[in-house]
Design a protein around this motif. Structure first.
Motif, PDB file in Angstrom:
ATOM      1  N   LEU A 177       0.867  -1.175   0.000  1.00 46.57           N
ATOM      2  CA  LEU A 177       0.000   0.000   0.000  1.00 46.57           C
ATOM      3  C   LEU A 177       0.907   1.230   0.000  1.00 46.57           C
ATOM      4  N   THR A 178       0.874   1.991  -1.085  1.00 49.88           N
ATOM      5  CA  THR A 178       1.693   3.194  -1.219  1.00 49.88           C
ATOM      6  C   THR A 178       0.797   4.409  -1.084  1.00 49.88           C
ATOM      7  N   LEU A 179       1.075   5.259  -0.107  1.00 51.57           N
ATOM      8  CA  LEU A 179       0.177   6.371   0.219  1.00 51.57           C
ATOM      9  C   LEU A 179       0.612   7.678  -0.438  1.00 51.57           C
ATOM     10  N   THR A 180       1.142   7.587  -1.641  1.00 51.98           N
ATOM     11  CA  THR A 180       1.496   8.799  -2.373  1.00 51.98           C
ATOM     12  C   THR A 180       1.581   8.472  -3.852  1.00 51.98           C
ATOM     13  N   ASN A 181       1.274   9.475  -4.667  1.00 49.96           N
ATOM     14  CA  ASN A 181       1.465   9.367  -6.104  1.00 49.96           C
ATOM     15  C   ASN A 181       2.053  10.682  -6.589  1.00 49.96           C
ATOM     16  N   VAL A 205      -0.182  -5.753   5.383  1.00 49.45           N
ATOM     17  CA  VAL A 205       0.207  -5.145   4.124  1.00 49.45           C
ATOM     18  C   VAL A 205       1.423  -4.261   4.347  1.00 49.45           C
ATOM     19  N   TYR A 206       2.335  -4.237   3.393  1.00 46.81           N
ATOM     20  CA  TYR A 206       3.547  -3.425   3.484  1.00 46.81           C
ATOM     21  C   TYR A 206       3.183  -1.984   3.129  1.00 46.81           C
ATOM     22  N   ILE A 207       3.288  -1.073   4.079  1.00 51.37           N
ATOM     23  CA  ILE A 207       2.824   0.308   3.925  1.00 51.37           C
ATOM     24  C   ILE A 207       4.015   1.256   3.810  1.00 51.37           C
ATOM     25  N   GLY A 208       3.978   2.123   2.833  1.00 50.23           N
ATOM     26  CA  GLY A 208       5.029   3.113   2.681  1.00 50.23           C
ATOM     27  C   GLY A 208       4.553   4.317   1.895  1.00 50.23           C
ATOM     28  N   PHE A 209       5.379   5.338   1.852  1.00 47.21           N
ATOM     29  CA  PHE A 209       5.095   6.520   1.036  1.00 47.21           C
ATOM     30  C   PHE A 209       6.398   7.254   0.776  1.00 47.21           C
ATOM     31  N   SER A 210       6.339   8.189  -0.176  1.00 53.95           N
ATOM     32  CA  SER A 210       7.484   9.050  -0.473  1.00 53.95           C
ATOM     33  C   SER A 210       7.143  10.479  -0.083  1.00 53.95           C
ATOM     34  N   THR A 211       8.150  11.242   0.323  1.00 60.22           N
ATOM     35  CA  THR A 211       7.937  12.618   0.768  1.00 60.22           C
ATOM     36  C   THR A 211       9.108  13.496   0.339  1.00 60.22           C
ATOM     37  N   ASN A 212       8.809  14.765   0.057  1.00 65.31           N
ATOM     38  CA  ASN A 212       9.892  15.707  -0.239  1.00 65.31           C
ATOM     39  C   ASN A 212      10.439  16.368   1.030  1.00 65.31           C
TER      40      ASN A 212
END
Length: 350
Positions: A95-99, A121-128
């Motif tokens: 589950l990726t919480l960013t697009n 579920v493997y949860i992650g996201f990307s951030t600036n």
């Protein structure tokens, strides 16, 4: 510290655990992918769920930075999130919480991560890292989130500012350092802190410095990501037109790029788009897209609203089935469907 080059290692999908339903679902979707069936007798294994539509920066070849995304600004309704996860959660691996947006600007991020923890579920996201509410960060680090990707393109302010227009390099580095140190202080192994670097004409000169800096900070991995050109033109312009628009940003070393500099084409054009069989992209307003490159709402495959959701029916609606047929047949049977462009010009994005 692990170092990944996505032009050599393209699949970083991770999984946290597996149950009987998840295993059976993965087997069914995998079989449908291999046979290229129009109907998939299972749920997507990977979900990209954008929670906040804007990011605050002006990166020069990103459709968000160029202000070329025609969608209205939106924020994910927590009730919509619960609707989505109640349907898809038991079957997801990631589950990726960013697009295209910045998740740390989303006010309910911690609550959403905690809710998603009902499933393995493997949860992650990307951030600036330009938004960094300290209290929310500390709470987030105490959840069981698996991975945070830190998008910092360069090891110096001069290089960073070329691409991350409007961002602060010193803030980004200090905040990535804080994530590592605070997690370690809590005695936790997660989240894994991943430093993400877009390979462009400027960052290619700082690779060794980036690696040395990452080691000194203590990040878990560095991922060097070759850039895609002209995402906004993905389904409007030919591959050559897109390449020519952004070629000045590509590394001088063609080995660090997805593209053949003579033809402007991807070096390895995949013959089949696996996204249509195992991944779903959902925007903050509930709009559903076949892949993360679809930025125009005119190309969406559906929309989800809070309430009951039949995820299997959504994943096999008319748009999905027609798109899969086109990929299998390698010809356009519905020119108005966004996937017809990939059939005509070759699959444009992994």
């Amino acid at each position: 510290m692990d170092i990944y080059w996505l032009n050599k290692k393209a699949d970083l999908h991770l999984q946290r655990g597996s149950g009987i339903r998840r295993k059976i679902n993965a087997m069914l979707t995998g079989m449908a992918h291999r046979l290229r069936t129009a109907w998939v007798p299972g749920f997507p294994r990977h979900l990209i769920l954008d929670v906040f539509s804007s990011c605050g920066l002006h990166c020069p070849i990103c459709p968000q930075g160029r202000r070329e995304i025609p969608r209205k600004p939106s924020v994910l309704d927590p009730d919509l999130f619960r609707t989505i996860l109640d349907s898809f959660g038991p079957y997801l691996y990631t589950l990726t919480l960013t697009n295209w947006g910045e998740p740390l600007r989303y006010p309910h991020l911690v609550e959403l991560v905690e809710y998603a923890r009902k499933w393995s579920v493997y949860i992650g996201f990307s951030t600036n890292l330009q938004t960094f509410p300290r209290e929310k960060i500390d709470r987030l680090l105490e959840t069981d989130i698996d991975e945070i990707g830190c998008s910092i393109d360069g090891a110096t302010e001069q290089t960073y500012s070329k691409y991350r227009v409007g961002g602060s390099f010193s803030d980004a580095i200090d905040r990535m350092t804080y994530l590592v140190h605070k997690r370690n202080e809590l005695g936790k192994r997660t989240p894994r802190i991943r430093w993400q670097v877009l390979l462009n004409r400027y960052t290619e000169k700082e690779i060794e410095l980036i690696i040395d800096t990452g080691r000194s900070i203590g990040v878990d991995s560095i991922v060097f990501v070759p850039i895609y050109v002209d995402i906004a033109g993905l389904f409007m312009r030919t591959p050559r037109e897109r390449f020519d628009r952004d070629r000045d940003w590509l590394p001088l070393d063609s080995g660090m790029s997805w593209y053949d500099y003579e033809t402007g084409l991807l070096k390895q054009i995949p013959v089949i788009c696996d996204k249509l069989w195992d991944t779903m992209v959902i925007h903050p307003d509930g709009a559903v897209s076949p892949c993360c490159g679809v930025i125009d709402p005119a190309h969406d495959f559906g929309r989800i609203t809070p309430g009951r959701l039949n995820g299997l029916r959504l994943f096999n609606n008319a748009s999905y089935r027609t798109a899969r047929r086109m990929i299998r047949l390698r010809r356009s049977i519905n020119p108005e469907l966004v996937c017809s462009h990939c059939v005509t010009h070759g699959i444009l994005i992994y």
